[in-house]
Structures are given as C-alpha cells and as structure tokens.
Design an enzyme around this catalytic site. Structure first.
Site, PDB file in Angstrom:
ATOM      1  N   CYS A 173      37.316  43.349  34.330  1.00  0.00           N
ATOM      2  CA  CYS A 173      37.424  42.415  35.159  1.00  0.00           C
ATOM      3  C   CYS A 173      36.541  41.210  34.796  1.00  0.00           C
ATOM      4  CB  CYS A 173      36.614  42.925  36.604  1.00  0.00           C
ATOM      5  SG  CYS A 173      37.568  44.119  37.416  1.00  0.00           S
ATOM      6  N   HIS A 341      48.912  42.113  43.372  1.00  0.00           N
ATOM      7  CA  HIS A 341      47.438  42.570  43.254  1.00  0.00           C
ATOM      8  C   HIS A 341      46.696  41.697  43.753  1.00  0.00           C
ATOM      9  CE1 HIS A 341      44.225  44.718  41.110  1.00  0.00           C
ATOM     10  NE2 HIS A 341      43.821  43.531  41.080  1.00  0.00           N
ATOM     11  N   GLU A 342      46.971  40.231  43.224  1.00  0.00           N
ATOM     12  CA  GLU A 342      46.155  38.982  43.366  1.00  0.00           C
ATOM     13  C   GLU A 342      46.228  38.615  44.900  1.00  0.00           C
ATOM     14  OE1 GLU A 342      43.818  38.040  41.510  1.00  0.00           O
ATOM     15  OE2 GLU A 342      44.492  39.286  39.857  1.00  0.00           O
ATOM     16  N   HIS A 345      43.779  40.506  46.917  1.00  0.00           N
ATOM     17  CA  HIS A 345      42.521  40.078  47.026  1.00  0.00           C
ATOM     18  C   HIS A 345      42.249  38.988  48.113  1.00  0.00           C
ATOM     19  CE1 HIS A 345      41.016  42.437  43.771  1.00  0.00           C
ATOM     20  NE2 HIS A 345      41.627  41.963  42.657  1.00  0.00           N
ATOM     21  N   HIS A 351      39.307  46.351  44.324  1.00  0.00           N
ATOM     22  CA  HIS A 351      39.924  47.220  43.289  1.00  0.00           C
ATOM     23  C   HIS A 351      39.635  48.657  43.671  1.00  0.00           C
ATOM     24  CE1 HIS A 351      39.653  44.160  39.830  1.00  0.00           C
ATOM     25  NE2 HIS A 351      40.969  44.029  40.427  1.00  0.00           N
TER      26      HIS A 351
END
Length: 722
Positions: A173, A341-342, A345, A351
């Site tokens: 990360c 995925h982003e 967020h 995660h």
C-alpha cells in the site's frame, strides 16, 4: 436460481454501525509483472433462436460461441442505465482551449448476462462499435473478446486470461501508518460534526445510482492510438465491466461525462499521491459544470508503480470524491478490477482482512492483485456504513437525457431565439425546413410541431391531437402556429364508464386495474381482502410510505391502498423486482403485487387517484374523500347542457355549438382546443353523462314498446285464427 441471469442483490446484515466516518487515503498496492494472454482463438458468434419452453423473456438475446474446445451459449440483455444518452466529451484545441461535444449514445448496445449451464458466470459485452467487445467469466476462468475489424464473416478473437497467482505478487500500500493517522486526525473532527447518521432500518435500499465522470490523461490517450473515439470505446468498456461488478451491491455506475487530455497533461504526473491531490483541487473548478457523485482519473504511467489511489469515504463530499486509476497496459478486465477497487475506496471500503470472505479465492478489495468480481462481507459493511451516513447523492436515479445539455445551436433542441434546430451537420443536410444556423430555410414557415407539415402551417381546423380515451378531448390547429394547443381533458369528477369518474385524463376503477395486471378475467377482490391486506402496513398492503415506514390503511381508506384482485387465471409476466402475493381469506384467493423502498420504477399495484372507493367518494393521495373536494366551477348548466367541462373549467361544446358557452351555432370545441373542423359531421360526445344515458335508455325502451304494440295484435290474431 437466477434462470435468466437476473442479478440478485445479496443482502448482508450490517452488524455494527460505527459513529463517524474514517477518512484516509488508500493505495491499491504495488503491481508485479503484467498479466499475459494466451494465444487467441478465432470465433464466429452465431445467433440462437429460442422457441417453445426454452424461449427467453422479451429483451434477451442468445449467441453460441465455440472456444476452449467446447460450445458456450451466451444469454444477455441490454443495460439501460450506463451512459448518458447525450454524453458530454471534453477535449482541447492546439492552443489548449476547451472543446465540448455531445455524443449521441445508443441505449441498446451495452449488454450483460450469463453463460448457459455455467453457475456464477458473467457476460459483459458492448456492441456499439461493430461486433462484440467485452469479458466472459466462466467457471473461474476469464476471457476477453473483441471483433476482427472489417471481417466479412463476423469473426472475433477470444483471449484466455492467465490467472496464475505467481503473476500477482503481494502489493504494498502507498500509505504508512503515520500518514493514515495524520489523515484520520485531519478529517475526523469535521466529519463527525457534519454527519447525521440515518436510521438503521434504512440500511438496505433497492438501488443506488453513482454518476461518474472519467478524466483521461495524455499518456492514456497516446496508448489508445491518440484516437479520441478509441479512448471513448475503451472507457465505455471499462465502465461497463465495473457497473456489472457493482450490481451485487444494488448500485448502478453511470458514466455522465469524459474529459480527454489530448494535448498534454494539465499537471505533472510525478507520484500517485501528488496526482490525486492535484486532481481533487483541479476538478473542483474544472468539472463544476458537470453535477457528479464521483470523478476518477484514468492514467497510464509505468514510472508510477502504484496501481491506484483514492480518498476513502469521499463519496458525496467534494472535492475528495475522487480517485486515480493507473493502467499498466495489460488487460481491460484487470484494469476494470483496479477501477472497481479504487471506486470501492471512494465508497468507504477498506482493504480486506483475514476474517473477510466473498466465496472466491480473490475478492475485489483484496490487497493482492488478482482477477476478482465479488465483494466481501467486510466491503458490504463498509459500503452500507458510508452510504447510510453520507450517501444522499446516490439516492436519485439520473434523468439521462438531461444530465448535461449546453444551450447552443446544433444540439437538436430549440432554445432562446432559435427558429429551429436540426442537430448535426448530417441531420441538417436531410432537413428540408431548417438550416445549420438554426434558422428556417427560405420559404419555410415552420420546421417542427404537430401543426407543421412540409414546412407549412397546417390549415385551421386540422385535427392535431386525437382524444385517447373517454376522459380526453381533441385539439385542432389554428392555421397560424406550428404548435398544437395544450393538451386538455375532461374536468375531474365527471362520470365515465363502469360507474367511475374521470380524474386527470383517466377513467379508473378497481376492476379495470385488476384486468391490466392479471388479464381479462380478473376483477377486484372482496372488501375482506382489502381490509385484511391493506391494514397490515407492509410492501403488499399499505397506504403510502413515510421515509422507510409503510403506513397502514385506516379502515375507511382500505380501497385506496394497494389493489387486490381475484379470479386470476394466469400469472402475468412482470418487470424485474416485482413480487406477486396470493392470500386465502374466507375462501377467496386475494392476489396483489408488492412495492418496496426505492424501486425507482412505476408502481403498478397502487390504487390510482380518482378510483371510486365508496358512494360519491374517490381516492386521492391514499385517502377516500368526497367528490365535493373537487372544484366544479364549470357545470353542465354552464355549457347549456350542450357540452362538457374541461380541466380548465371551460366548456368543450358538442358539434353544432360554439364556445364559450355552447349557446350559438358552431362546430364545437372550446376556447382552449383551437377551432374545430366544420367537416366532422354529427357530434358524438365522448363522455356518456348519466342523464343522457337515461334518456337514451328510455327512448330505446319506448321505441321497443311501440313496435311491440304495433305488431302485437297481428300476432295474436294470426295465432287465434289457427
């Protein structure tokens, strides 16, 4: 089983609602070697025509494809919420001036579906650019398909995506613990004071709508062959795949705008953190013309080893409602994983940790870069916590045709001082009435409208809007305008067929309502059905929704809640998301249809306003009220019993009488309808007013009696003589 590939919204119980929202930046960790394809296979998709019991519901398409040594039958249907119908695309001129164009996006070329006999399969195709382009996921294997350009036999290439986990080493990360703590401290105080947590009872909604803007940097543009159309095609493909991934959360990802940096990057691309920070500041001003819920930037930068970065829980909180997605030049399906995925967020997802699971080897919010298509229980919980506290911008479905429309000549909409607007150059070349500069061609009086034909006004008295039912009224052209007069209809409360009353252009009654849903033999159920079901206050029986609560019907209002039917012979084929219920009450089977929170489609089961609920009473806003609440400024006497009152409380006269009060000879109509034609012939009222019905009935009975009297003595006499 979701036989037709219908995506089932998995409902996960939210075990813990945290106070406040943790905001930090989360990096999609460092990538290893790029993904590789196997050698492609050439396939020719063959359309499958299903008949009999194997036939699909309307809207489904089926194709057969042979690859990997076997035949696969794909079933798919069109996605309706994906891209704005008039998509704004921004580019730059050589001197860096911003250009805006609006693409007309077909709404019938983006598909999603499944592979026959392959549980948990996924199909995401687009067919907007000739042939099929997209992704198939079958039994844990991922394939990409694309058309062979200019193939005369509809040939396509199918690539199998290698999924060897050794190609996806653990990724780091981009944040240290110190940075996480700093971000949390910076945002926590302001966030806690600003948020007003919603009721835990509202944690599940039927659908969320995320309006997304994508900005493409110059390196991504170069990778897409420096071709703006190719960039658009690539962006559409990625968003299509991401949208399919988010269906499991009941969330639509809707692309409402693209900006392409075709003349160079607006700011430097040095580190992923710097790009995200600069992007969040830049978009606050430069994307202000587009109302959006989130903005993500697609970049291609091999010098930046981080695959993506986004503010956690930035949704609905500009300017941090954004993220950066770094394409590594491998596969579009894997890049779609990065974007999903982003975006996760942005929607508050962290995660995944050891106790998180999704039923697959890899999950979307995993810290390992593997092909994935499912969210874990942890991601569900994070998503629901964020949307409960700050997801108000996701509640309303967008009106795709109105998302962004600059007022300008050439957009196909007549605005300001324009005489007409024929649209694009190609459209204007075929328009006989309108010029490219939005003025009328020489000799043309008009270019559009119900009273415009062959660039001329239609003559006075020409019918321009036919009545559609017994509660509607016709309109005629006036000979001096291209527009048909405003639509008028019969005044609310005037009787119509089946002892009902006209209300807002409709003649509503429970029996007709049941026939519309369940077929010609159905009819309204007994009073016991309405009392028993509509007093429950659930999705099958209620008198409205207050926030997240179904309101029980008061005993006097049970006929104004949800329609209940009996004598149902066939189960109707309904849209997705509706559920039928049948209940046995006192020996009668009562049938009804549900409606639950935020379905965002028309509720076909609610009793319509204007429906009779008792003697001299109708339903209005779920209440059974007296007809006297309707304003009857206009009465039959106002029209001298020779016309009908319209919804403007003006007389619509029968043929032979003229407005405004039907006192003098004329051709009918009203002061609102335009001049009626003199060629209509005998006027037959659309509304059978009870008094006229009685007169007609009495006249008919009298005539029959007269005829019987005339013929009776002859028959008696003849019978007697025999």
């Amino acid at each position: 089983m979701a036989v037709d590939g219908t995506l089932v919204y998995i409902r996960v119980t939210l075990l813990l609602l945290w106070l406040g929202v943790f905001l930090s930046i989360s990096g999609y960790c460092q990538a290893g070697p790029s993904q590789h394809f196997t050698s492609p296979e050439v396939v020719i998709p063959l359309k499958v025509i299903s008949r009999g019991r194997s036939a699909k519901a309307p809207g489904w398409l089926s194709y057969s494809l042979r690859f990997g040594g076997q035949k696969h039958v794909v079933h798919m249907r069109v996605k309706k919420l994906l891209v704005s119908r008039h998509l704004p695309v921004f580019t730059y001129t050589d001197d860096r001036a911003l250009l805006e164009d609006q693409l007309f996006i077909p709404d019938d070329c983006y598909y999603h579906g499944y592979v026959e006999a392959a549980p948990e399969s996924l199909v995401v195709f687009s067919a907007c650019f000739g042939g099929f382009r997209g992704v198939l996921k079958i039994s844990g294997l991922t394939y990409e398909i694309e058309p062979i350009r200019h193939s005369a036999t509809f040939e396509h290439l199918v690539y199998k995506i290698n999924s060897n986990e050794t190609q996806f080493p653990a990724m780091r990360c981009g944040l240290t613990e110190k940075e996480v703590a700093r971000q949390q401290l910076e945002f926590e105080e302001a966030e806690n004071s600003a948020l007003e947590p919603k009721s835990a009872g509202d944690w599940w909604t039927h659908a969320w709508f995320l309006e997304l803007v994508v900005v493409v940097n110059h390196d991504f543009f170069i990778y897409s062959q420096s071709n703006i159309s190719k960039v658009q095609e690539d962006v559409f493909l990625v968003v299509n795949i991401v949208d399919s991934m988010y269906k499991q959360l009941g969330t639509y990802i809707i692309l409402i705008g693209i900006e392409i940096w075709n003349q160079g990057n607006v700011f430097p691309m040095t580190s992923i953190e710097q790009v995200l920070n600069d992007f969040s500041q830049w978009k606050q001003i430069s994307l202000s013309q587009l109302q959006h819920d989130a903005a993500h930037m697609f970049i291609k930068n091999s010098l930046i080893s981080i695959l993506g970065l986004a503010y956690v829980a930035g949704i609905c909180r500009p300017p941090i409602d954004c993220g950066v997605d770094n394409f590594q030049g491998d596969t579009w399906s894997l890049f779609a994983n990065t974007v999903a995925h982003e975006l996760g967020h942005t929607l508050g997802m962290q995660h995944d940790e050891e106790f998180c699971f999704c039923g697959e080897r890899g999950c979307i919010m995993n810290t390992f870069r593997v092909p994935a298509e499912k969210f874990t229980n942890c991601s569900y919980a994070d998503f629901m916590k964020t949307t409960l506290n700050q997801g108000s911008c996701l509640h309303n479905p967008p009106r795709l045709g109105e998302i962004f429309m600059l007022k300008r000549c050439g957009n196909g909409v007549v605005e300001r001082e324009e005489q007409c607007d024929c649209g694009s150059v190609q459209q204007c070349e075929q328009d006989a009435c309108c010029l490219l500069n939005c003025t009328l061609r020489p000799g043309a009086a008009c270019a559009f409208g119900l009273c415009c034909k062959d660039c001329k006004f239609m003559p006075s008295g020409e019918l321009c809007r036919q009545e559609v039912n017994e509660c509607d009224l016709p309109e005629w052209c006036n000979g001096t305008s291209h527009q048909c007069p405003e639509d008028r209809y019969v005044q609310d409360g005037i009787p119509c067929s089946d002892s009902a009353y006209c209300y807002q252009k409709r003649c509503n009654n429970h029996d007709q309502h049941c026939r519309e849903i369940f077929g010609k033999d159905a009819k309204s159920a007994s009073q016991n059905c309405y009392k028993e079901i509509n007093s429950q206050g659930n999705r099958f029986g209620h008198c409205g929704i207050n926030g997240t609560t179904y309101l029980k019907c008061h005993i006097s209002d049970v006929f104004c809640g949800r329609v209940q039917c009996e004598n149902v012979r066939d189960i109707p084929l309904l849209q997705d998301h509706f559920t039928l219920q049948h209940t046995h009450i006192n020996g009668v089977t009562c049938w009804g249809i549900d409606y639950h929170l935020r379905m965002n489609i028309s509720d076909i089961g609610e009793v319509k306003d204007g429906t009779v609920c008792g003697p001299g009473k109708i339903c209005i806003h779920k209440k059974c009220v007296s007809l006297s609440v309707l304003s009857h400024v206009c009465l039959p006497e106002t029209c001298n019993m020779k016309g009908i009152c319209n919804n403007k409380h003006h007389c619509h006269c029968g043929y032979g009488w003229s407005p405004p009060y039907c006192q003098h000879r004329g051709y009918g109509g009203s002061i609102d309808s335009g001049p009626a034609s003199a060629k209509r012939g005998v006027f037959l009222p659309l509304i059978v007013i009870p008094s006229l019905s009685v007169l007609t009935f009495l006249f008919t009975v009298g005539l029959l009696m007269y005829l019987r009297q005339c013929s009776g003595p002859k028959e008696t006499k003849a019978h007697s003589s025999g």
